[in-house]
Every structure is written in C-alpha cells, then in structure tokens.
Motif scaffolding. Structure first.
Motif, PDB file in Angstrom:
ATOM      1  N   LEU A 161      62.343 -18.212 -23.365  1.00  0.00           N
ATOM      2  CA  LEU A 161      61.436 -17.308 -22.649  1.00  0.00           C
ATOM      3  C   LEU A 161      61.528 -15.875 -23.143  1.00  0.00           C
ATOM      4  CD1 LEU A 161      62.017 -18.663 -19.047  1.00  0.00           C
ATOM      5  CD2 LEU A 161      60.004 -19.027 -20.490  1.00  0.00           C
ATOM      6  N   ASN A 162      62.373 -15.643 -24.146  1.00  0.00           N
ATOM      7  CA  ASN A 162      62.598 -14.302 -24.679  1.00  0.00           C
ATOM      8  C   ASN A 162      62.996 -13.338 -23.549  1.00  0.00           C
ATOM      9  OD1 ASN A 162      62.806 -12.340 -26.654  1.00  0.00           O
ATOM     10  ND2 ASN A 162      60.625 -11.842 -26.634  1.00  0.00           N
ATOM     11  N   ALA A 163      63.920 -13.790 -22.717  1.00  0.00           N
ATOM     12  CA  ALA A 163      64.348 -13.010 -21.552  1.00  0.00           C
ATOM     13  C   ALA A 163      64.960 -11.668 -21.945  1.00  0.00           C
ATOM     14  CB  ALA A 163      65.340 -13.818 -20.722  1.00  0.00           C
ATOM     15  N   ALA A 164      65.501 -11.564 -23.136  1.00  0.00           N
ATOM     16  CA  ALA A 164      66.091 -10.300 -23.575  1.00  0.00           C
ATOM     17  C   ALA A 164      65.054  -9.191 -23.673  1.00  0.00           C
ATOM     18  CB  ALA A 164      66.788 -10.490 -24.925  1.00  0.00           C
ATOM     19  N   SER A 165      63.785  -9.555 -23.776  1.00  0.00           N
ATOM     20  CA  SER A 165      62.729  -8.541 -23.898  1.00  0.00           C
ATOM     21  C   SER A 165      62.296  -7.981 -22.541  1.00  0.00           C
ATOM     22  CB  SER A 165      61.513  -9.127 -24.617  1.00  0.00           C
ATOM     23  OG  SER A 165      60.867 -10.075 -23.785  1.00  0.00           O
ATOM     24  N   LEU A 166      62.763  -8.578 -21.464  1.00  0.00           N
ATOM     25  CA  LEU A 166      62.363  -8.139 -20.122  1.00  0.00           C
ATOM     26  C   LEU A 166      63.133  -6.866 -19.772  1.00  0.00           C
ATOM     27  CD1 LEU A 166      62.424 -11.623 -18.381  1.00  0.00           C
ATOM     28  CD2 LEU A 166      60.454 -10.445 -19.378  1.00  0.00           C
ATOM     29  N   LYS A 167      62.405  -5.784 -19.551  1.00  0.00           N
ATOM     30  CA  LYS A 167      63.045  -4.487 -19.325  1.00  0.00           C
ATOM     31  C   LYS A 167      62.845  -3.937 -17.918  1.00  0.00           C
ATOM     32  CE  LYS A 167      64.255  -4.390 -23.627  1.00  0.00           C
ATOM     33  NZ  LYS A 167      65.508  -4.990 -23.963  1.00  0.00           N
ATOM     34  N   SER A 168      61.952  -4.521 -17.164  1.00  0.00           N
ATOM     35  CA  SER A 168      61.657  -3.976 -15.840  1.00  0.00           C
ATOM     36  C   SER A 168      61.314  -5.112 -14.872  1.00  0.00           C
ATOM     37  CB  SER A 168      60.470  -3.002 -15.918  1.00  0.00           C
ATOM     38  OG  SER A 168      59.277  -3.717 -16.231  1.00  0.00           O
ATOM     39  N   GLN A 169      61.255  -4.746 -13.609  1.00  0.00           N
ATOM     40  CA  GLN A 169      60.842  -5.713 -12.597  1.00  0.00           C
ATOM     41  C   GLN A 169      59.433  -6.207 -12.884  1.00  0.00           C
ATOM     42  OE1 GLN A 169      61.603  -4.713  -8.450  1.00  0.00           O
ATOM     43  NE2 GLN A 169      59.611  -5.525  -7.894  1.00  0.00           N
ATOM     44  N   ALA A 170      58.570  -5.321 -13.327  1.00  0.00           N
ATOM     45  CA  ALA A 170      57.191  -5.710 -13.644  1.00  0.00           C
ATOM     46  C   ALA A 170      57.164  -6.727 -14.790  1.00  0.00           C
ATOM     47  CB  ALA A 170      56.348  -4.494 -13.983  1.00  0.00           C
ATOM     48  N   ASP A 171      58.052  -6.562 -15.776  1.00  0.00           N
ATOM     49  CA  ASP A 171      58.130  -7.528 -16.878  1.00  0.00           C
ATOM     50  C   ASP A 171      58.508  -8.918 -16.354  1.00  0.00           C
ATOM     51  OD1 ASP A 171      57.608  -5.478 -18.697  1.00  0.00           O
ATOM     52  OD2 ASP A 171      59.703  -5.306 -19.363  1.00  0.00           O
ATOM     53  N   VAL A 172      59.469  -8.951 -15.447  1.00  0.00           N
ATOM     54  CA  VAL A 172      59.926 -10.223 -14.878  1.00  0.00           C
ATOM     55  C   VAL A 172      58.809 -10.863 -14.059  1.00  0.00           C
ATOM     56  CG1 VAL A 172      61.584 -11.299 -13.296  1.00  0.00           C
ATOM     57  CG2 VAL A 172      62.346  -9.514 -14.890  1.00  0.00           C
ATOM     58  N   LEU A 173      58.154 -10.066 -13.226  1.00  0.00           N
ATOM     59  CA  LEU A 173      57.059 -10.595 -12.405  1.00  0.00           C
ATOM     60  C   LEU A 173      55.903 -11.080 -13.275  1.00  0.00           C
ATOM     61  CD1 LEU A 173      57.001  -7.973  -9.506  1.00  0.00           C
ATOM     62  CD2 LEU A 173      57.841 -10.330  -9.401  1.00  0.00           C
ATOM     63  N   ASP A 174      55.596 -10.335 -14.349  1.00  0.00           N
ATOM     64  CA  ASP A 174      54.519 -10.737 -15.246  1.00  0.00           C
ATOM     65  C   ASP A 174      54.839 -12.067 -15.916  1.00  0.00           C
ATOM     66  OD1 ASP A 174      51.974 -10.064 -16.716  1.00  0.00           O
ATOM     67  OD2 ASP A 174      53.376 -10.254 -18.406  1.00  0.00           O
ATOM     68  N   LEU A 175      56.073 -12.226 -16.399  1.00  0.00           N
ATOM     69  CA  LEU A 175      56.478 -13.491 -17.004  1.00  0.00           C
ATOM     70  C   LEU A 175      56.370 -14.619 -15.986  1.00  0.00           C
ATOM     71  CD1 LEU A 175      57.717 -15.314 -19.178  1.00  0.00           C
ATOM     72  CD2 LEU A 175      59.983 -14.542 -18.379  1.00  0.00           C
ATOM     73  N   ALA A 176      56.875 -14.386 -14.783  1.00  0.00           N
ATOM     74  CA  ALA A 176      56.830 -15.422 -13.744  1.00  0.00           C
ATOM     75  C   ALA A 176      55.387 -15.800 -13.417  1.00  0.00           C
ATOM     76  CB  ALA A 176      57.563 -14.939 -12.494  1.00  0.00           C
ATOM     77  N   ALA A 177      54.506 -14.813 -13.315  1.00  0.00           N
ATOM     78  CA  ALA A 177      53.096 -15.095 -13.013  1.00  0.00           C
ATOM     79  C   ALA A 177      52.464 -15.925 -14.130  1.00  0.00           C
ATOM     80  CB  ALA A 177      52.322 -13.794 -12.802  1.00  0.00           C
ATOM     81  N   ARG A 178      52.752 -15.580 -15.375  1.00  0.00           N
ATOM     82  CA  ARG A 178      52.198 -16.353 -16.494  1.00  0.00           C
ATOM     83  C   ARG A 178      52.714 -17.790 -16.485  1.00  0.00           C
ATOM     84  NH1 ARG A 178      54.019 -14.313 -21.241  1.00  0.00           N
ATOM     85  NH2 ARG A 178      55.248 -12.640 -20.316  1.00  0.00           N
ATOM     86  N   LEU A 179      53.995 -17.959 -16.175  1.00  0.00           N
ATOM     87  CA  LEU A 179      54.558 -19.310 -16.114  1.00  0.00           C
ATOM     88  C   LEU A 179      53.948 -20.127 -14.974  1.00  0.00           C
ATOM     89  CD1 LEU A 179      58.305 -18.486 -16.820  1.00  0.00           C
ATOM     90  CD2 LEU A 179      56.696 -19.612 -18.367  1.00  0.00           C
ATOM     91  N   GLU A 180      53.752 -19.487 -13.829  1.00  0.00           N
ATOM     92  CA  GLU A 180      53.150 -20.190 -12.692  1.00  0.00           C
ATOM     93  C   GLU A 180      51.709 -20.585 -12.996  1.00  0.00           C
ATOM     94  OE1 GLU A 180      54.867 -21.285 -10.310  1.00  0.00           O
ATOM     95  OE2 GLU A 180      56.579 -19.958 -10.121  1.00  0.00           O
ATOM     96  N   LEU A 181      50.953 -19.690 -13.625  1.00  0.00           N
ATOM     97  CA  LEU A 181      49.577 -20.008 -13.995  1.00  0.00           C
ATOM     98  C   LEU A 181      49.555 -21.155 -15.007  1.00  0.00           C
ATOM     99  CD1 LEU A 181      46.556 -19.452 -13.819  1.00  0.00           C
ATOM    100  CD2 LEU A 181      46.867 -17.675 -15.572  1.00  0.00           C
ATOM    101  N   GLY A 182      50.454 -21.113 -15.972  1.00  0.00           N
ATOM    102  CA  GLY A 182      50.537 -22.192 -16.950  1.00  0.00           C
ATOM    103  C   GLY A 182      50.870 -23.529 -16.307  1.00  0.00           C
ATOM    104  N   ALA A 183      51.793 -23.501 -15.345  1.00  0.00           N
ATOM    105  CA  ALA A 183      52.164 -24.730 -14.642  1.00  0.00           C
ATOM    106  C   ALA A 183      50.989 -25.256 -13.819  1.00  0.00           C
ATOM    107  CB  ALA A 183      53.376 -24.479 -13.751  1.00  0.00           C
ATOM    108  N   THR A 184      50.302 -24.356 -13.128  1.00  0.00           N
ATOM    109  CA  THR A 184      49.127 -24.755 -12.345  1.00  0.00           C
ATOM    110  C   THR A 184      48.125 -25.468 -13.232  1.00  0.00           C
ATOM    111  OG1 THR A 184      49.373 -22.923 -10.792  1.00  0.00           O
ATOM    112  CG2 THR A 184      47.186 -23.892 -10.975  1.00  0.00           C
ATOM    113  N   ASN A 185      47.780 -24.842 -14.329  1.00  0.00           N
ATOM    114  CA  ASN A 185      46.778 -25.415 -15.228  1.00  0.00           C
ATOM    115  C   ASN A 185      47.247 -26.717 -15.866  1.00  0.00           C
ATOM    116  OD1 ASN A 185      44.870 -23.432 -14.697  1.00  0.00           O
ATOM    117  ND2 ASN A 185      45.648 -22.090 -16.281  1.00  0.00           N
TER     118      ASN A 185
END
Length: 107
Positions: A34-58
C-alpha cells in the motif's frame, strides 16, 4: 471490526464451496503493497482508506452477476453494502461530496 467479520465470512464461504482461502500476509507486506511509508498526514490515510473502500465496493458489485450461487451472491452484496458505508463515512470525513448521480458504484 467490520473487515475482520468480512474476512471471516469470505473464509467460511470459500471453505463451504470446497476452496482454500489465501494465506494472510505479514503486516509489513501489506504496508509495503500500500506504500504506507508515503502517508504523511491524516488526510493521506483517510484518502487511501476511501480509495480502498471504493475499490472493494466496485469489486464486490462486479462479481455478483457472475455468481451462480444465490448465497454467495448475497454475501458479496452484503459486503458491497458495508464497503459503500465505509466509503461514505471516509468521504464525509475528508469533506468531499458524495457521487452526485444514481448508480455511482459498481460501474
């Protein structure tokens, strides 16, 4: 907690159908994929989580038409509904609008 329940439901369904679930990866392997090392802020974490949830939904919605087993289709639909809820909460937390039109998921 939802995702652990999802995992358990998928494992049970796979085993019920005679399959063997894939082995769980190490936490470090998930972080690397997930390239977690690139996550620098809470917004980065939330954005990644949102993208993963959307991908799972689809993903769940896309397989339902191909499933010949009604119970398996029901499991996939329930998982898709949960993932959509997660995506909605994360999108709201990011201050982003939800998709404006109908049939926004599974396309």
């Amino acid at each position: 907690g939802h995702h652990k329940t999802h995992r358990d439901a998928l494992i049970a369904t796979i085993q019920k159908l005679g399959g063997k679930p894939v082995a769980e990866m190490k936490l470090e392997d998930y972080a690397k994929s997930l390239n977690a090392a690139s996550l620098k802020s809470q917004a980065d974490v939330l954005d990644l989580a949102a993208r993963l949830e959307l991908g799972a939904t689809n993903a769940y919605l896309s397989v339902i038409p191909a499933l010949g087993d009604r119970e398996l289709a029901k499991v996939a639909a329930r998982l898709a509904a949960d993932e959509t809820m997660h995506y909605t909460v994360l999108t709201s937390a990011l201050g982003r609008p939800l998709p404006p039109g109908a049939f926004s998921f599974g396309a």
